[in-house]
Scaffold this motif. Structure first.
Motif, mmCIF file in Angstrom:
data_model
loop_
_atom_site.group_PDB
_atom_site.id
_atom_site.type_symbol
_atom_site.label_atom_id
_atom_site.label_comp_id
_atom_site.label_asym_id
_atom_site.label_seq_id
_atom_site.Cartn_x
_atom_site.Cartn_y
_atom_site.Cartn_z
ATOM 1 N N LEU A 193 -0.263 7.245 0.899
ATOM 2 C CA LEU A 193 -1.525 7.953 0.695
ATOM 3 C C LEU A 193 -2.699 7.041 1.010
ATOM 4 O O LEU A 193 -3.647 7.428 1.700
ATOM 5 C CB LEU A 193 -1.608 8.457 -0.749
ATOM 6 C CG LEU A 193 -2.752 9.407 -1.047
ATOM 7 C CD1 LEU A 193 -2.509 10.752 -0.373
ATOM 8 C CD2 LEU A 193 -2.920 9.614 -2.548
ATOM 9 N N ASN A 194 -2.599 5.803 0.524
ATOM 10 C CA ASN A 194 -3.688 4.849 0.698
ATOM 11 C C ASN A 194 -3.861 4.456 2.160
ATOM 12 O O ASN A 194 -4.975 4.173 2.604
ATOM 13 C CB ASN A 194 -3.408 3.602 -0.159
ATOM 14 C CG ASN A 194 -4.630 2.728 -0.288
ATOM 15 O OD1 ASN A 194 -5.753 3.209 -0.308
ATOM 16 N ND2 ASN A 194 -4.409 1.429 -0.373
ATOM 17 N N THR A 195 -2.761 4.419 2.910
ATOM 18 C CA THR A 195 -2.854 4.044 4.324
ATOM 19 C C THR A 195 -3.080 5.264 5.220
ATOM 20 O O THR A 195 -3.061 5.153 6.442
ATOM 21 C CB THR A 195 -1.576 3.319 4.789
ATOM 22 O OG1 THR A 195 -0.455 4.157 4.491
ATOM 23 C CG2 THR A 195 -1.407 1.999 4.101
ATOM 24 N N ARG A 196 -3.252 6.417 4.593
ATOM 25 C CA ARG A 196 -3.487 7.682 5.313
ATOM 26 C C ARG A 196 -2.388 7.973 6.323
ATOM 27 O O ARG A 196 -2.637 8.476 7.423
ATOM 28 C CB ARG A 196 -4.859 7.665 5.982
ATOM 29 C CG ARG A 196 -5.955 7.601 4.947
ATOM 30 C CD ARG A 196 -7.317 7.582 5.564
ATOM 31 N NE ARG A 196 -8.341 7.498 4.515
ATOM 32 C CZ ARG A 196 -9.565 7.055 4.725
ATOM 33 N NH1 ARG A 196 -9.932 6.678 5.923
ATOM 34 N NH2 ARG A 196 -10.440 7.023 3.741
ATOM 35 N N ARG B 253 1.214 6.843 -11.034
ATOM 36 C CA ARG B 253 0.691 5.477 -11.181
ATOM 37 C C ARG B 253 1.832 4.514 -11.437
ATOM 38 O O ARG B 253 2.743 4.795 -12.214
ATOM 39 C CB ARG B 253 -0.310 5.401 -12.336
ATOM 40 C CG ARG B 253 -1.651 6.039 -12.046
ATOM 41 C CD ARG B 253 -2.562 5.907 -13.268
ATOM 42 N NE ARG B 253 -2.831 4.518 -13.597
ATOM 43 C CZ ARG B 253 -3.023 4.058 -14.843
ATOM 44 N NH1 ARG B 253 -2.977 4.886 -15.859
ATOM 45 N NH2 ARG B 253 -3.283 2.793 -15.049
ATOM 46 N N PRO C 161 0.827 -1.210 0.000
ATOM 47 C CA PRO C 161 0.000 0.000 0.000
ATOM 48 C C PRO C 161 0.860 1.259 0.000
ATOM 49 O O PRO C 161 1.942 1.277 0.567
ATOM 50 C CB PRO C 161 -0.793 -0.124 1.303
ATOM 51 C CG PRO C 161 0.030 -1.013 2.176
ATOM 52 C CD PRO C 161 0.778 -1.939 1.266
ATOM 53 N N THR C 162 0.364 2.317 -0.627
ATOM 54 C CA THR C 162 1.079 3.593 -0.614
ATOM 55 C C THR C 162 0.799 4.315 0.700
ATOM 56 O O THR C 162 -0.166 4.012 1.406
ATOM 57 C CB THR C 162 0.628 4.479 -1.783
ATOM 58 O OG1 THR C 162 -0.770 4.736 -1.639
ATOM 59 C CG2 THR C 162 0.878 3.809 -3.121
ATOM 60 N N ALA D 259 2.297 11.023 4.211
ATOM 61 C CA ALA D 259 1.862 11.142 2.812
ATOM 62 C C ALA D 259 1.955 12.589 2.342
ATOM 63 O O ALA D 259 2.110 12.858 1.149
ATOM 64 C CB ALA D 259 0.441 10.619 2.666
ATOM 65 N N ASP E 235 6.163 7.707 -3.604
ATOM 66 C CA ASP E 235 4.960 7.075 -3.041
ATOM 67 C C ASP E 235 4.027 6.637 -4.171
ATOM 68 O O ASP E 235 2.801 6.773 -4.096
ATOM 69 C CB ASP E 235 4.220 7.996 -2.053
ATOM 70 C CG ASP E 235 3.206 7.225 -1.194
ATOM 71 O OD1 ASP E 235 3.422 6.024 -0.969
ATOM 72 O OD2 ASP E 235 2.205 7.831 -0.766
ATOM 73 N N ASP F 86 -2.690 2.545 -6.804
ATOM 74 C CA ASP F 86 -3.854 3.331 -6.372
ATOM 75 C C ASP F 86 -3.688 4.834 -6.613
ATOM 76 O O ASP F 86 -4.595 5.602 -6.304
ATOM 77 C CB ASP F 86 -4.120 3.073 -4.890
ATOM 78 C CG ASP F 86 -2.917 3.378 -4.010
ATOM 79 O OD1 ASP F 86 -1.818 2.890 -4.354
ATOM 80 O OD2 ASP F 86 -3.064 4.089 -3.013
ATOM 81 N N ARG F 87 -2.530 5.247 -7.144
ATOM 82 C CA ARG F 87 -2.342 6.680 -7.388
ATOM 83 C C ARG F 87 -3.020 7.076 -8.709
ATOM 84 O O ARG F 87 -3.021 6.308 -9.667
ATOM 85 C CB ARG F 87 -0.846 7.041 -7.444
ATOM 86 C CG ARG F 87 -0.092 6.749 -6.165
ATOM 87 C CD ARG F 87 -0.662 7.479 -4.963
ATOM 88 N NE ARG F 87 -0.591 8.915 -5.061
ATOM 89 C CZ ARG F 87 0.261 9.676 -4.372
ATOM 90 N NH1 ARG F 87 1.130 9.112 -3.534
ATOM 91 N NH2 ARG F 87 0.229 10.989 -4.503
ATOM 92 N N THR F 88 -3.572 8.255 -8.737
ATOM 93 C CA THR F 88 -4.359 8.676 -9.907
ATOM 94 C C THR F 88 -3.730 9.848 -10.663
ATOM 95 O O THR F 88 -4.231 10.239 -11.719
ATOM 96 C CB THR F 88 -5.781 9.098 -9.463
ATOM 97 O OG1 THR F 88 -5.653 10.129 -8.472
ATOM 98 C CG2 THR F 88 -6.539 7.926 -8.879
#
Lengths: 116, 346
Positions: free
Chosen positions: B7-10, B59, B4-5, B14, B70, B74-76
């Motif tokens: 960002l994804n794990t908050r 991405r 997980p990034t 991040a 990072d 899941d990065r956009t």
């Protein structure tokens, strides 16, 4: 500092950073030691990476925790893999084990001398 | 399975501001500014721009433990068409010889091949910073052939010639896919003496320590990759892990942050300053903002206030001899033999 805290351990990781203090009472000897030490570890017939692996093995044989920390880092920084480093420690251990065992011959000599 | 990034794990890390604050809170023996000044660079400034580095998005099909971007699946963030066009117009109007395309996995950008074609048509040398495993995905399996046809230099990440260390840094199964990808590149002539197709490898240490001697490691890698997998390549670049983003998180989690920063500061090499990549690189973020390097980009340290801030207002003249934005992380590029996107700098 309490007597108890003095007794906790003889070795402190931060003491490695004070190694140069050994030059305070004998600066000329320290300077000669450092020049020789640095020359030993420079690339020669052996690479710096090979020398660091030898140092790692010897560090385990003499059981110096400062040297083990320093040369574990050095081996990684010179590009050795954990597998190669572990084999180096096994070499040191095998020599230590063999050294104990070969003294068994002396034991046997003494047994032969004293026995009927 | 990708990690997980942040960002994804908050994770608090991040955010770029939290990373900068973490680094700023560390007691260090000296600032980078004072170290550079003592080396004769007061202030540290650029020469002329010789590499335009486009970071086309975050991405990636992987999510490596040390990633300074990072990046992950899941990065956009993806560079929009107007920014792509502005970058290429800037390149075409300049005499900058090299376009360096990075990400994330840059090949995931929908216009990646158009970017390459246009830069090559303008006569520029193009570098693709490839994670190798992207070429094992069915939709990208012809990527090596495309890169060969366009004579693109491939700079590929591979931290170790052993699977355990590679997978520990980059994810389970990455080593086997990377080896298969390298073998494919070799069949096209990449990394083969005399072919003109450059295949260079990048290794980052798998942990909180500095990289070894580039020349010495290159000899080991050439011998071991040839012996174990029949693989050849041109150059090995050693790159120091930067104390930002996911590697910063690792340093914090493992209790190594202060010691690692102390190591970087103690290993400051004045001779490494001259060749710092920020002195000749212009880095463009996915949103068109300008930076002195990809690391500054990730902690949101833009170009100096007096310089252009976006690619839309940039001209080569306005970017020459600009003051470089610096911070504690810069010690990562001056430690030991120095470090850059092209490996050691001394």
């Amino acid at each position: 500092m309490s007597e108890r805290s003095h007794m906790e351990t003889y070795y402190h990781p931060k003491d490695l950073g004070k190694f140069a203090d050994m030059g305070k009472e004998a600066p000329e000897l320290w300077k000669k030691f450092l020049e020789w030490y640095n020359a030993v570890f420079q690339e020669g017939a052996l690479t710096e990476r090979e020398k660091a692996l030898i140092a790692l093995g010897v560090a385990h044989a003499v059981q110096c925790p400062y040297c083990i920390d320093a040369y574990s880092t050095a081996c990684l920084e010179k590009g050795s893999t954990p597998e190669q480093m572990t084999e180096a420690v096994h070499v040191a251990a095998a020599i230590r084990g063999g050294a104990s065992l070969v003294h068994g011959v002396q034991m046997r000599n003494q047994i032969d001398k004293l026995s009927m | 399975m990708a990690l997980p990034t942040l960002l994804n794990t908050r994770s608090p890390l991040a955010g770029a501001a939290a990373q900068r604050a973490t680094l700023a809170s560390l007691p260090l023996a000296r600032t980078f500014e004072s170290a550079a000044a003592a080396a004769g660079y007061d202030p540290l400034t650029t020469t002329s721009v010789s590499i335009l580095q486009m970071n086309v998005g975050k991405r990636c099909n992987q999510a490596c433990h040390h990633c300074h971007v990072d990046a992950g699946p899941d990065r956009t963030e993806v560079m929009p068409a107007d920014v792509v066009d502005a970058c290429l117009r800037f390149l075409e109007a300049s005499d900058i010889p090299t376009l360096d395309i990075t990400g994330g996995a840059p090949e995931l950008h929908p216009s990646f091949r158009d970017i390459v074609r246009r830069a090559r048509a303008a006569g520029r040398h193009v570098i693709d910073r490839c994670n190798l495993t992207i070429t094992r995905l069915p939709a990208y399996s012809d990527l090596p052939e495309f890169l060969a046809e366009q004579e693109v230099e491939v700079i590929a990440s591979l931290p170790s010639f052993t699977s355990r260390q590679t997978d520990a840094q980059r994810g389970e199964g990455v080593f086997d896919d990377s080896i298969a990808a390298l073998q494919h590149f070799n069949t096209l002539g990449y990394g083969v003496e005399g072919s003109g197709l450059l295949l260079n490898l990048v290794t980052n240490p798998v942990g909180a320590f500095l990289p070894g001697s580039q020349a010495s490691l290159e000899a080991d890698w050439k011998r071991e990759l040839k012996r174990r997998h029949g693989i050849t390549f041109n150059r090995l670049y050693t790159i120091t892990n930067m104390p930002i983003s996911r590697f910063l998180q690792f340093l914090l989690d493992s209790g190594n942050l202060q010691a690692y920063m102390d190591r970087l500061v103690a290993a400051f090499n004045p001779a490494a300053v001259e060749g710092l990549m920020c002195r000749y690189t212009l880095s463009v973020g996915w949103d068109g903002r300008l930076y002195d390097c990809d690391f500054n980009q990730m902690i949101d340290l833009g170009t100096a206030a007096e310089a252009p801030q976006t690619i839309f207002e940039a001209t080569p003249e306005s970017l020459a001899a600009r003051r470089i934005t610096i911070g504690p992380h810069c010690f990562g590029c001056t430690a030991g033999a120095g470090s850059s996107c092209g490996g050691a700098t001394t």
